[in-house]
Design a protein around this motif. Sequence first.
Motif, PDB file in Angstrom:
ATOM      1  N   LYS A 143      44.753  48.525 -29.399  1.00 60.62           N
ATOM      2  CA  LYS A 143      45.106  48.025 -30.854  1.00 60.62           C
ATOM      3  C   LYS A 143      45.201  46.432 -30.742  1.00 60.62           C
ATOM      4  O   LYS A 143      45.070  45.897 -31.521  1.00 60.62           O
ATOM      5  N   MET A 144      45.069  45.960 -29.267  1.00 57.02           N
ATOM      6  CA  MET A 144      45.022  44.610 -29.243  1.00 57.02           C
ATOM      7  C   MET A 144      43.652  43.916 -29.351  1.00 57.02           C
ATOM      8  O   MET A 144      43.446  42.966 -29.366  1.00 57.02           O
ATOM      9  N   SER A 145      42.685  44.871 -29.513  1.00 53.67           N
ATOM     10  CA  SER A 145      41.124  44.297 -29.694  1.00 53.67           C
ATOM     11  C   SER A 145      41.142  43.346 -31.033  1.00 53.67           C
ATOM     12  O   SER A 145      41.630  43.782 -32.165  1.00 53.67           O
ATOM     13  N   ASN A 146      40.317  42.528 -30.961  1.00 55.05           N
ATOM     14  CA  ASN A 146      39.801  41.824 -32.172  1.00 55.05           C
ATOM     15  C   ASN A 146      38.568  42.411 -32.649  1.00 55.05           C
ATOM     16  O   ASN A 146      37.417  42.220 -32.185  1.00 55.05           O
ATOM     17  N   THR A 147      39.001  43.538 -33.405  1.00 56.01           N
ATOM     18  CA  THR A 147      37.670  44.288 -34.024  1.00 56.01           C
ATOM     19  C   THR A 147      36.430  43.541 -34.721  1.00 56.01           C
ATOM     20  O   THR A 147      35.421  43.826 -34.471  1.00 56.01           O
ATOM     21  N   THR A 148      36.970  42.437 -35.454  1.00 53.10           N
ATOM     22  CA  THR A 148      35.761  41.638 -36.159  1.00 53.10           C
ATOM     23  C   THR A 148      35.148  41.036 -35.124  1.00 53.10           C
ATOM     24  O   THR A 148      33.721  41.050 -35.095  1.00 53.10           O
ATOM     25  N   ARG A 149      35.538  40.395 -34.035  1.00 55.54           N
ATOM     26  CA  ARG A 149      34.906  39.960 -32.895  1.00 55.54           C
ATOM     27  C   ARG A 149      33.738  41.006 -32.143  1.00 55.54           C
ATOM     28  O   ARG A 149      32.574  40.703 -31.726  1.00 55.54           O
ATOM     29  N   LEU A 150      34.622  42.178 -31.922  1.00 52.74           N
ATOM     30  CA  LEU A 150      33.803  43.233 -31.216  1.00 52.74           C
ATOM     31  C   LEU A 150      32.359  43.712 -32.053  1.00 52.74           C
ATOM     32  O   LEU A 150      31.441  43.872 -31.401  1.00 52.74           O
ATOM     33  N   VAL A 151      32.662  43.778 -33.350  1.00 55.74           N
ATOM     34  CA  VAL A 151      31.554  44.272 -34.162  1.00 55.74           C
ATOM     35  C   VAL A 151      30.524  43.114 -34.118  1.00 55.74           C
ATOM     36  O   VAL A 151      29.500  43.683 -34.227  1.00 55.74           O
ATOM     37  N   ASP A 152      31.036  41.884 -34.394  1.00 58.37           N
ATOM     38  CA  ASP A 152      29.915  40.546 -34.179  1.00 58.37           C
ATOM     39  C   ASP A 152      28.981  40.869 -33.090  1.00 58.37           C
ATOM     40  O   ASP A 152      27.741  40.660 -33.184  1.00 58.37           O
ATOM     41  N   LYS A 153      29.719  41.185 -32.026  1.00 54.59           N
ATOM     42  CA  LYS A 153      28.974  41.265 -30.608  1.00 54.59           C
ATOM     43  C   LYS A 153      27.848  42.221 -30.713  1.00 54.59           C
ATOM     44  O   LYS A 153      26.904  42.117 -30.345  1.00 54.59           O
ATOM     45  N   LEU A 154      28.654  43.520 -31.175  1.00 55.76           N
ATOM     46  CA  LEU A 154      27.465  44.480 -31.421  1.00 55.76           C
ATOM     47  C   LEU A 154      26.484  44.379 -32.285  1.00 55.76           C
ATOM     48  O   LEU A 154      25.398  44.881 -31.995  1.00 55.76           O
ATOM     49  N   ILE A 155      26.732  43.515 -33.595  1.00 54.52           N
ATOM     50  CA  ILE A 155      25.639  43.420 -34.263  1.00 54.52           C
ATOM     51  C   ILE A 155      24.773  42.423 -33.587  1.00 54.52           C
ATOM     52  O   ILE A 155      23.275  42.699 -33.733  1.00 54.52           O
ATOM     53  N   THR A 156      24.947  41.411 -32.926  1.00 57.87           N
ATOM     54  CA  THR A 156      24.078  40.496 -32.120  1.00 57.87           C
ATOM     55  C   THR A 156      23.251  41.343 -31.333  1.00 57.87           C
ATOM     56  O   THR A 156      22.221  41.080 -31.043  1.00 57.87           O
ATOM     57  N   LYS A 157      23.763  42.442 -30.535  1.00 62.11           N
ATOM     58  CA  LYS A 157      23.258  43.236 -29.711  1.00 62.11           C
ATOM     59  C   LYS A 157      22.077  44.261 -30.443  1.00 62.11           C
ATOM     60  O   LYS A 157      21.378  45.026 -29.717  1.00 62.11           O
ATOM     61  N   GLY A 158      22.270  44.023 -31.692  1.00 60.13           N
ATOM     62  CA  GLY A 158      21.555  45.279 -32.645  1.00 60.13           C
ATOM     63  C   GLY A 158      22.157  46.692 -32.528  1.00 60.13           C
ATOM     64  O   GLY A 158      21.287  47.492 -32.688  1.00 60.13           O
ATOM     65  N   LEU A 159      23.185  46.782 -31.932  1.00 60.85           N
ATOM     66  CA  LEU A 159      23.825  48.199 -31.874  1.00 60.85           C
ATOM     67  C   LEU A 159      24.640  48.706 -33.012  1.00 60.85           C
ATOM     68  O   LEU A 159      24.739  49.860 -33.254  1.00 60.85           O
ATOM     69  N   THR A 160      25.094  47.667 -33.742  1.00 61.12           N
ATOM     70  CA  THR A 160      25.579  48.140 -35.094  1.00 61.12           C
ATOM     71  C   THR A 160      24.975  47.054 -36.278  1.00 61.12           C
ATOM     72  O   THR A 160      24.406  46.117 -35.812  1.00 61.12           O
ATOM     73  N   GLU A 161      25.253  47.497 -37.509  1.00 60.69           N
ATOM     74  CA  GLU A 161      24.797  46.371 -38.674  1.00 60.69           C
ATOM     75  C   GLU A 161      25.994  46.570 -39.573  1.00 60.69           C
ATOM     76  O   GLU A 161      26.632  47.592 -39.904  1.00 60.69           O
ATOM     77  N   ARG A 162      25.897  45.416 -40.487  1.00 62.18           N
ATOM     78  CA  ARG A 162      26.808  45.342 -41.513  1.00 62.18           C
ATOM     79  C   ARG A 162      26.113  46.104 -42.931  1.00 62.18           C
ATOM     80  O   ARG A 162      25.101  45.576 -42.985  1.00 62.18           O
ATOM     81  N   VAL A 163      27.000  46.608 -43.549  1.00 63.57           N
ATOM     82  CA  VAL A 163      26.474  47.440 -44.692  1.00 63.57           C
ATOM     83  C   VAL A 163      27.219  46.801 -45.826  1.00 63.57           C
ATOM     84  O   VAL A 163      28.443  46.942 -45.911  1.00 63.57           O
ATOM     85  N   ILE A 164      26.710  46.125 -47.031  1.00 66.94           N
ATOM     86  CA  ILE A 164      27.468  45.647 -47.956  1.00 66.94           C
ATOM     87  C   ILE A 164      27.253  46.721 -49.232  1.00 66.94           C
ATOM     88  O   ILE A 164      26.167  46.999 -49.638  1.00 66.94           O
ATOM     89  N   CYS A 165      28.225  46.786 -49.774  1.00 68.30           N
ATOM     90  CA  CYS A 165      28.391  47.875 -50.775  1.00 68.30           C
ATOM     91  C   CYS A 165      27.912  47.241 -52.028  1.00 68.30           C
ATOM     92  O   CYS A 165      28.266  46.114 -52.376  1.00 68.30           O
ATOM     93  N   GLU A 166      26.849  47.968 -52.515  1.00 67.37           N
ATOM     94  CA  GLU A 166      26.493  47.836 -53.574  1.00 67.37           C
ATOM     95  C   GLU A 166      27.073  47.436 -54.918  1.00 67.37           C
ATOM     96  O   GLU A 166      27.202  46.541 -55.745  1.00 67.37           O
ATOM     97  N   ALA A 167      28.169  48.519 -55.124  1.00 65.56           N
ATOM     98  CA  ALA A 167      29.113  48.540 -56.350  1.00 65.56           C
ATOM     99  C   ALA A 167      29.993  47.333 -55.994  1.00 65.56           C
ATOM    100  O   ALA A 167      30.602  46.842 -57.062  1.00 65.56           O
ATOM    101  N   ASN A 168      30.524  47.017 -54.839  1.00 67.61           N
ATOM    102  CA  ASN A 168      31.557  45.814 -54.608  1.00 67.61           C
ATOM    103  C   ASN A 168      31.156  45.182 -53.484  1.00 67.61           C
ATOM    104  O   ASN A 168      31.518  45.546 -52.210  1.00 67.61           O
ATOM    105  N   ARG A 169      30.718  44.074 -53.752  1.00 69.97           N
ATOM    106  CA  ARG A 169      29.835  43.136 -52.699  1.00 69.97           C
ATOM    107  C   ARG A 169      30.981  42.682 -51.803  1.00 69.97           C
ATOM    108  O   ARG A 169      30.740  42.184 -50.833  1.00 69.97           O
ATOM    109  N   ARG A 170      32.290  42.787 -52.167  1.00 61.39           N
ATOM    110  CA  ARG A 170      33.254  42.172 -51.321  1.00 61.39           C
ATOM    111  C   ARG A 170      33.574  43.285 -50.126  1.00 61.39           C
ATOM    112  O   ARG A 170      33.924  42.972 -48.984  1.00 61.39           O
TER     113      ARG A 170
END
Length: 158
Positions: A82-109
């Motif tokens: 639980k000590m992990s910085n999830t946002t930073r971890l996800v950002d690194k995985l996005i940079t590596k092409g292993l994950t991607e951000r999906v923005i909801c069409e109905a709620n852009r936030r």
Amino acid sequence: MYIQMLFRQMNIEDQLKTNNLPPARKLSLSILVTANLIDEQVATALKPFDISIQQFNVLRILRGQKGKPANLSTIQERMVSKMSNTTRLVDKLITKGLTERVICEANRRKVEISITEKGLELLKEIDPKVDAVEKELIQDISEEEIEIVTDCLNKIRK
């Protein structure tokens, strides 16, 4: 491997070069030292793939979504550490092409995260390596003993 074999033969008091530990401390230290050993072994297996244990955990969580994206809070609550910085971890995985951000069409936030095909392929490569490490670590423990230890650890986390 030699260090691992040496630790298996040593009780916690010998390993830490101390005596007469109270039972609760002996158990706590045994759990911590064992968790560190497991982390070190898994990290070593992941090193050739340039991925951390926490990143591996995020990828497994996302794979478990079975194609559905997950938001950051869902990922955070399912993290082993639980000590992990999830946002930073996800950002690194996005940079590596292993994950991607999906923005909801109905709620852009609303931003959700999905595992990519590249992420899934990487897990297919990594899983057997991690499975082998885990299997080796418990090779001297029976299924019955595994159940007993697991039940005891569950009681601690109740």
